[in-house]
Scaffold this active site. Structure first.
Site, PDB file in Angstrom:
ATOM      1  N   SER A 256       0.916  -1.239  -0.146  1.00 11.70           N
ATOM      2  CA  SER A 256      -0.092  -0.392   0.375  1.00 11.70           C
ATOM      3  C   SER A 256       0.902   1.411   0.054  1.00 11.70           C
ATOM      4  CB  SER A 256      -0.586  -0.145   1.116  1.00 11.70           C
ATOM      5  OG  SER A 256      -0.077   0.540   2.600  1.00 11.70           O
ATOM      6  N   LYS A 257       0.668   2.488  -0.087  1.00  7.03           N
ATOM      7  CA  LYS A 257       0.724   3.675  -0.279  1.00  7.03           C
ATOM      8  C   LYS A 257       1.963   3.586   1.054  1.00  7.03           C
ATOM      9  CE  LYS A 257      -0.229   7.698  -3.273  1.00  7.03           C
ATOM     10  NZ  LYS A 257       0.604   6.772  -3.739  1.00  7.03           N
ATOM     11  N   ARG A 258       1.598   3.024   1.916  1.00  8.77           N
ATOM     12  CA  ARG A 258       2.659   3.464   3.728  1.00  8.77           C
ATOM     13  C   ARG A 258       4.391   2.696   3.028  1.00  8.77           C
ATOM     14  NH1 ARG A 258       2.289  -0.448   7.029  1.00  8.77           N
ATOM     15  NH2 ARG A 258       0.523  -1.324   5.981  1.00  8.77           N
ATOM     16  N   GLY A 260       5.551   3.650   0.314  1.00  9.17           N
ATOM     17  CA  GLY A 260       5.814   4.048  -0.518  1.00  9.17           C
ATOM     18  C   GLY A 260       5.729   4.627  -2.075  1.00  9.17           C
TER      19      GLY A 260
END
Ligand code: GLU
Length: 482
Positions: A256-258, A260
């Site tokens: 996920s976005k976490r 990167g």
């Protein structure tokens, strides 16, 4: 068999890494089997679908070099024998098949409101029962239906699932996976708006577009038994299914976005090459028996195979992707490298006829680049004032004796003719010999003074390219700072 695969994104966001891997596998499989690869836009979510997202999907696939044989050309136009490829332009087809199911007694109108359904869901959760539609509108009489309609309720349409038995998905990656029918709910196939739901439109289109292999993310495995039931009810033969392993971030949680950047176009901006990206994505869930890592040119198409796809989750590792990109970057010939690096150089103010020519400085630094964004960073010292790295200034230049070395060499090199690699090497080595200095005591300061760095490609090649005036000027300027 004439292989026909499709990528069927919902345009509700950017094309992310997982979607890119799905589209790549469909593309590779179609190309490997001289088949047809189709792009279909599943825009039935009226609220979340956007034109920007369609554009981002088209741009991302084009950048990755994954060309499709049938599907949208742009936001409006599509091409191919089964057009349109935007689901919202195919509503009549879905509605026709809904009517067919209703007439056969396999689908029925459901008058439950969203609020009622939410309440049923909450109750099921509170009572720890599986959350599924319990069939309240399954067996309404005609009279009850007319009353509900008269009270102003608009129906959605549900497909009647079997209550007993099992549905087996024979998956090309997962093997045989069995689902209890009593856990499948009577799924909505047409919403109150008249639009289809994903599961229904997907089946209708995969059938009409003659898709032979459905290759998609494993989050859709749980949709497959319901879809198989729809194929059966409509009297159609289902395609083959292959559900790809989940993608995880380095910490083992779902990518996920976490972790990167997750959008493909962010990788374009970050300086990755499409071919390296394809190679890396291909290995996220697939491997050859000899665990080969690098596939250049068309080698991936020749090697790809669904039998090599694994069930276990794959971990996205940016460091490995960067390593791979470096491998690809070093293999480019100069013309290709200049074409890829051009926009990055221009954005850094480096374009046109420069002295020394950009092709020469880029060629000299190619070995040291991993990303296209490294290219301007590595060559800018040829054109701009030297910016001293801390390591170069404190670690190399500010050492006893360095100032004299720089001034001596500025004098010696000022008279050197021709100012080329070999004579430069001769002159600098001679100087070391005369002064009894180790080459490293001289080479490092010269590099640091002329480039601001402590590492780089061949020192003498770099000096030759910089040219006499800049070298002598920089040696003196650096000495002046000491
Ligand atoms: N529109 C679905 C998605 O974006 C497609 C799933 C499928 O390939 O069937 O997840």
């Amino acid at each position: 068999m004439n292989v026909r695969t499709r990528f069927a994104p919902s345009p509700t966001g950017f094309l992310h890494i997982g979607g890119a891997r799905t589209t790549l596998y469909n593309w590779l499989f179609a190309r490997r089997h001289q088949g047809v690869f189709i792009l279909r836009i599943e825009d039935t979510d009226e609220v979340r679908s956007t034109e920007d997202s369609v554009q981002a999907i088209l741009d991302s696939m084009r950048w990755l070099g994954l060309d499709w044989d049938e599907g949208p050309v742009d936001q409006q136009k599509d091409l191919g024998p089964y057009a349109p490829y935007y689901q919202m332009k195919r509503l009549e087809l879905y509605q026709r098949h809904v009517r067919e199911l209703v007439q056969a007694g396999k689908a029925y109108p459901c008058y439950c409101t969203k609020e009622e359904l939410d309440a049923m869901r909450k109750l099921a959760m509170a009572e720890k029962r599986p959350v599924r539609y319990e069939g309240r509108c399954r067996d309404l009489t005609d009279r009850q239906r007319s009353e509900l309609e008269a009270s102003g309720r608009k129906p959605s349409w549900r497909f009647r699932m079997p209550d007993e038995g099992q549905t087996v998905v024979d998956d090309m990656v997962r093997g045989r996976v069995s689902f209890d029918n009593k856990l499948l709910q009577d799924l909505v196939i047409q919403k109150t708006t008249g639009g289809p739901t994903y599961n229904f439109a997907c089946v209708v289109d995969d059938h009409h577009m003659e898709i032979t292999h459905v290759i998609r993310g494993d989050e859709h495995l749980s949709n497959t038994p319901s879809q198989l039931r729809l194929y059966e009810a409509l009297g159609w033969a289902p395609p083959c299914f292959a559900h790809l392993s989940m993608l995880l971030g380095p910490d083992g949680s779902k990518l996920s976005k976490r972790h990167g950047a997750t959008s493909v176009l962010e990788y374009k901006t970050a300086g990755f090459l499409p071919a390296a990206m394809r190679n890396y994505l291909a290995l996220l869930g697939w491997s050859t028996t000899d665990s080969r890592q690098l596939f250049f040119g068309d080698e991936l198409i020749g090697a790809f195979d669904l039998a090599g796809c694994q069930k276990n989750p794959a971990v996205f590792d940016r460091a490995k992707l960067e390593w791979m990109n470096g491998e690809y970057l070093r293999k480019l010939d100069l013309r290709e490298l200049m074409a890829h690096a051009g926009p990055f150089l221009a954005a850094a103010g480096l374009s046109g006829a420069l002295t020394p020519p950009l092709e020469r400085t880029v060629a000299l630094e190619q070995e040291k680049c991993k990303l296209l964004t490294d290219v301007p960073n590595r060559v800018d010292f040829f054109y701009k004032e030297v910016a001293f790295a801390e390591k170069a200034m404190a670690g190399v230049l500010r050492k006893p004796g360095v100032k004299d070395i720089l001034l001596d060499l500025a004098g010696a090199l000022g008279g050197l003719e021709p100012f080329e690699e070999k004579p430069l090497e001769g002159a600098i080595r001679d100087y070391c010999g005369q002064k009894g200095l180790k080459t490293s005591q001289v080479f490092h300061p010269v590099r640091a003074a002329c480039s601001g760095r402590t590492e780089g490609p061949t020192l003498f090649g770099m000096l030759a390219l910089l040219g006499k005036d800049k070298v002598v000027g920089r040696l003196r300027a650096a000495a002046g700072l000491l």
